[in-house]
Design an enzyme around this catalytic site. Structure first.
Site, short mmCIF file in Angstrom:
data_model
loop_
_atom_site.label_atom_id
_atom_site.label_comp_id
_atom_site.label_asym_id
_atom_site.label_seq_id
_atom_site.Cartn_x
_atom_site.Cartn_y
_atom_site.Cartn_z
N PRO A 251 0.84 -1.20 0.00
CA PRO A 251 0.00 0.00 0.00
C PRO A 251 0.88 1.26 0.00
O PRO A 251 1.51 1.58 1.00
CB PRO A 251 -0.81 -0.13 1.29
CG PRO A 251 0.01 -1.02 2.17
CD PRO A 251 0.76 -1.94 1.27
N ASP A 427 5.86 2.24 2.08
CA ASP A 427 4.96 1.12 2.29
C ASP A 427 4.25 1.34 3.62
O ASP A 427 4.86 1.27 4.69
CB ASP A 427 5.75 -0.19 2.31
CG ASP A 427 4.87 -1.43 2.40
OD1 ASP A 427 3.70 -1.30 2.81
OD2 ASP A 427 5.37 -2.54 2.09
N HIS A 428 2.93 1.58 3.55
CA HIS A 428 2.21 1.94 4.77
C HIS A 428 2.02 0.76 5.71
O HIS A 428 1.59 0.94 6.86
CB HIS A 428 0.84 2.53 4.41
CG HIS A 428 0.49 3.75 5.22
ND1 HIS A 428 0.72 3.83 6.57
CD2 HIS A 428 -0.06 4.92 4.86
CE1 HIS A 428 0.32 5.00 7.02
NE2 HIS A 428 -0.16 5.70 5.99
N ARG A 429 2.36 -0.47 5.29
CA ARG A 429 2.36 -1.59 6.22
C ARG A 429 3.53 -1.49 7.19
O ARG A 429 3.44 -1.93 8.34
CB ARG A 429 2.47 -2.91 5.46
CG ARG A 429 1.33 -3.23 4.52
CD ARG A 429 1.63 -4.49 3.74
NE ARG A 429 2.87 -4.37 2.95
CZ ARG A 429 3.40 -5.36 2.24
NH1 ARG A 429 2.82 -6.55 2.22
NH2 ARG A 429 4.52 -5.17 1.56
#
Length: 456
Positions: A251, A427-429
């Site tokens: 994401p 990467d929003h994870r």
């Protein structure tokens, strides 16, 4: 005693299953030495020169330039051992005996145990006793006889050998591939480069100078002449697959920061004028790279990767800094290994070397893997900002925009200043918005005031 020896396409150490043959450096009948370069192949990331694993005589080539060959498939065959001199021509009686024996099945000769021979780019696939070796293709000694003249070939007692090629035209692997794609014969060109080197411009000029094929009388041009179709393979194929995988797996989120970098540009001017640093080409990209390494130490979450199989976040305690390079073959991202321990001058030299090697098509495959974070310099194209896509397996990528002279608030007044925009995709994870913001603020602070690096 001489023996036939197959050379299988070796594993180039990238986890790839195939390569495209760009060009042969040898021909059937050539005598080669151990580790002599015999072919250029293109993987999904780089053009690689293949060295010969043995010394011997080339008896067969099993692929044509432009053909895709699977790892472990036979690429060429050598005659090794014994004399390298050509075999004497067979007499009429010997040819008749050979023809008679060809109708009978041959008893399989005992094979030595499978052995992997080392070479400069890795190990070829070991011989598998459960699979028969591919037989070398025989080149007829004389032209095949027609049905009306059955005795013409038998009457010949001499062997016609393929003439040894003249000295190879001087060119680089990417230029040879371009010539192959455009159908240009390098043998017919005079290179305009240093010491007669054939350049890309030479090939393009030769291709454009060829007359277009004449259309049949009364026929109209086919519709396909209105478009150009280019096979998707090599670097372009790998880049496309990697970008799709990244975009639909991680994401993405992007933040922007516009910074007054006048102090950094002034420092660069001082370094260029300083005799002690005259041999180093320090650029704003090198400054951003150094700032990135310092900021990563303060926000290590951006120097990590997502392990989907183990359900773990893997944080790196080193920085292999990827530098995006636009080349004739597509986008490459070689990385500077252990960049966190380098000075500004060392980083500048490493980035310059990586870019030059990538554009020449000489990047070692090992330099294209193992990156932990990347930088792309879109400012070199006059672009201010963008939303770069992450390299698969990395948590962040920083894009540096163009440095522009523009009105800016400075010490309570409006003045002309050097201004640049930074774009950070992450990467929003792995990275929260707060962590990304702190990292981007640190990079901006260092570029705004380089001396701030001493306090971090």
């Amino acid at each position: 005693m001489s023996a036939e020896r197959d050379f299988a396409l070796p594993d180039l150490g990238e986890g790839l299953t195939e390569s495209e043959l760009i060009d042969w450096r040898v021909a059937v009948g050539d005598t080669v030495e151990l580790n002599q370069i015999v072919a250029d192949v293109e993987t999904a990331k780089a053009v690689v020169e293949l060295p010969s694993p043995v010394a011997g005589v080339v008896t067969a080539l099993h692929a044509e330039p432009g053909q895709t060959v699977e790892v472990g498939a036979s690429l060429m065959t050598f005659r090794v051992g014994g004399s390298d001199a050509p075999e004497p021509a067979a007499s009429d009686d010997e040819q008749a005996a050979e023809a008679a024996s060809a109708a009978e099945p041959e008893a399989p000769a005992p094979e030595a145990p499978a052995k992997r021979e080392p070479n400069l780019v890795g190990y070829g696939a070991a011989a598998d006793a459960s699979h028969p070796k591919r037989k070398a293709r025989r080149v007829p000694s004389v032209p095949a006889a027609s049905a009306a003249e059955p005795t013409a070939a038998a009457a010949s007692t001499t062997t016609l050998e393929r003439p040894r090629p003249a000295e190879r035209p001087r060119s680089t692997p990417p230029v040879r591939k371009l010539a192959h794609d455009l159908g240009v014969d390098l043998e017919a060109l005079d290179g305009s480069g240093e010491r007669g080197l054939i350049t890309r411009a030479d090939v393009e000029q030769a291709a454009s100078a060829r007359p277009a094929p004449a259309a049949p009388s009364g026929a109209s041009a086919p519709a396909d002449d209105r478009v150009t179709r280019t096979p998707v393979r090599g670097v372009r194929k790998h880049t496309a697959e990697a970008m799709v995988r990244s975009a639909f797996t991680a994401p993405h989120a992007t933040e922007f920061l516009t910074v007054d970098v006048t102090a950094s540009t002034e420092l660069l001017d001082e370094l260029r004028d300083d005799r002690a640093t005259a041999g180093h080409r320090v650029t704003m990209l090198a400054m951003a790279a150094k700032a990135t390494c310092i900021a990563l130490a303060r926000t290590p979450e951006l120097n990590s990767r997502w392990d989907d199989e183990a359900h773990e976040i893997v944080q790196h305690h080193y920085v292999n800094l990827g530098i995006a390079v636009a080349t004739e073959r597509g986008l490459l991202v070689p990385n500077v290994r252990d960049a966190e321990g380098m000075s500004l001058l060392e980083l500048a030299d490493a980035i310059g070397d990586l870019a030059a090697t990538a554009r020449d098509g000489r990047t070692p495959p090992a330099d294209l893997t193992g990156g932990t974070m990347s930088i792309t310099n879109i400012g070199v194209f006059g672009i201010d900002a963008g939303t770069p896509i992450l390299n698969p397996g990395e948590a962040a990528i920083l894009a540096t925009g163009a440095v522009r002279r523009m009105p800016w608030e400075h010490r309570g007044e409006v003045a002309l200043r050097d201004v640049m925009t930074l774009s950070l995709s992450f990467d929003h994870r792995l990275v929260d918005g707060a962590q990304a913001s702190r990292f981007l603020a640190d990079v901006g602070a260092i570029l705004r005031q380089p001396g701030r690096a001493l306090t971090m």
